[in-house]
Scaffold this active site. Structure first.
Site, mmCIF file in Angstrom:
data_model
loop_
_atom_site.group_PDB
_atom_site.id
_atom_site.type_symbol
_atom_site.label_atom_id
_atom_site.label_comp_id
_atom_site.label_asym_id
_atom_site.label_seq_id
_atom_site.Cartn_x
_atom_site.Cartn_y
_atom_site.Cartn_z
ATOM 1 N N HIS A 266 0.910 -1.120 0.036
ATOM 2 C CA HIS A 266 -0.074 -0.015 0.045
ATOM 3 C C HIS A 266 0.824 1.272 -0.055
ATOM 4 O O HIS A 266 2.152 1.233 0.748
ATOM 5 C CB HIS A 266 -0.934 -0.074 1.230
ATOM 6 C CG HIS A 266 -1.829 1.066 1.187
ATOM 7 N ND1 HIS A 266 -2.725 1.230 0.223
ATOM 8 C CD2 HIS A 266 -1.923 2.188 2.157
ATOM 9 C CE1 HIS A 266 -3.566 2.163 0.484
ATOM 10 N NE2 HIS A 266 -2.938 2.959 1.777
ATOM 11 N N HIS B 107 -3.669 9.121 1.223
ATOM 12 C CA HIS B 107 -3.533 7.916 0.542
ATOM 13 C C HIS B 107 -5.108 7.559 -0.112
ATOM 14 O O HIS B 107 -6.156 8.379 0.278
ATOM 15 C CB HIS B 107 -3.058 6.830 1.209
ATOM 16 C CG HIS B 107 -3.934 6.499 2.418
ATOM 17 N ND1 HIS B 107 -4.633 5.169 2.559
ATOM 18 C CD2 HIS B 107 -4.220 7.096 3.517
ATOM 19 C CE1 HIS B 107 -5.325 5.253 3.870
ATOM 20 N NE2 HIS B 107 -5.153 6.494 4.371
ATOM 21 N N CYS C 112 -3.636 2.770 -5.389
ATOM 22 C CA CYS C 112 -2.986 3.548 -4.333
ATOM 23 C C CYS C 112 -1.610 4.196 -4.866
ATOM 24 O O CYS C 112 -1.029 5.459 -4.304
ATOM 25 C CB CYS C 112 -2.881 3.088 -3.034
ATOM 26 S SG CYS C 112 -1.712 1.384 -3.056
#
Length: 171
Positions: free
Chosen positions: A25, A37, A115
């Site tokens: 991530h 994010h 992301c």
């Protein structure tokens, strides 16, 4: 206890790579212990099994979150992975853009808008995902290997199959 950041303190605009088992991530450090994010609405802070379900989402939110809440118990590091390719945008531009986008709902796609795409676009002005590039390369490699294997089997079948037909004709 949160994992260490390899004794580095993030600076505004740094990309934070968070290791979540089978994927990473990505977030961007925006100061005062916070990151921004993109995450599907069903993704919980700290990742986990629900994060894997994010591949099924087609919408996500741009979230400002405390770094430790996003990291959870996962390991992470500062990884400005494209600094050798692109000039990072100035910190004040990254902060301003992060503030402007915070809370927005955006399209989400593992292959075109994940992301990592978000984080690299915020830092460099270019949306790229090395995870996607790697997955595509691996997929292409497997596909090519499969095609070669099928080709070899087809050639072998043609060679050995034609020998059988000739034997049948002789009898």
């Amino acid at each position: 206890m949160a994992p260490t950041l390899f004794d580095e303190k993030p600076e505004i605009g740094d990309l934070i790579e968070i290791f979540r088992g089978t994927y990473q991530h990505w977030a961007v450090y925006i100061g005062d212990g916070h990151v921004i994010h993109v995450a599907p609405s069903n993704e919980q802070a700290g990742g986990g099994a629900s994060s894997m379900m994010s591949v099924l989402s087609d919408r996500a939110f741009i979230k400002k979150t405390e770094l430790w809440d996003v990291v959870g118990t996962n390991q992470y590091r500062i990884n400005n992975l494209l600094d050798d390719k692109y000039e990072p945008r100035p910190a004040h531009v990254i902060q301003r853009e992060a503030q402007r986008q915070e809370g927005q709902e955006v399209p989400f796609s593992v292959f075109q808008g994940n992301c990592e795409h978000f984080a690299t676009e915020l830092r460099y002005g270019k949306a790229e995902s090395r995870q996607v590039h790697h997955a595509v390369e691996v997929g292409l490699g497997v596909g090519v290997a499969t095609l070669i294997g099928v080709g070899v089997l087809a050639a072998a079948a043609a060679i050995f199959g034609s020998g059988r037909k000739e034997k049948k004709r002789e009898n």
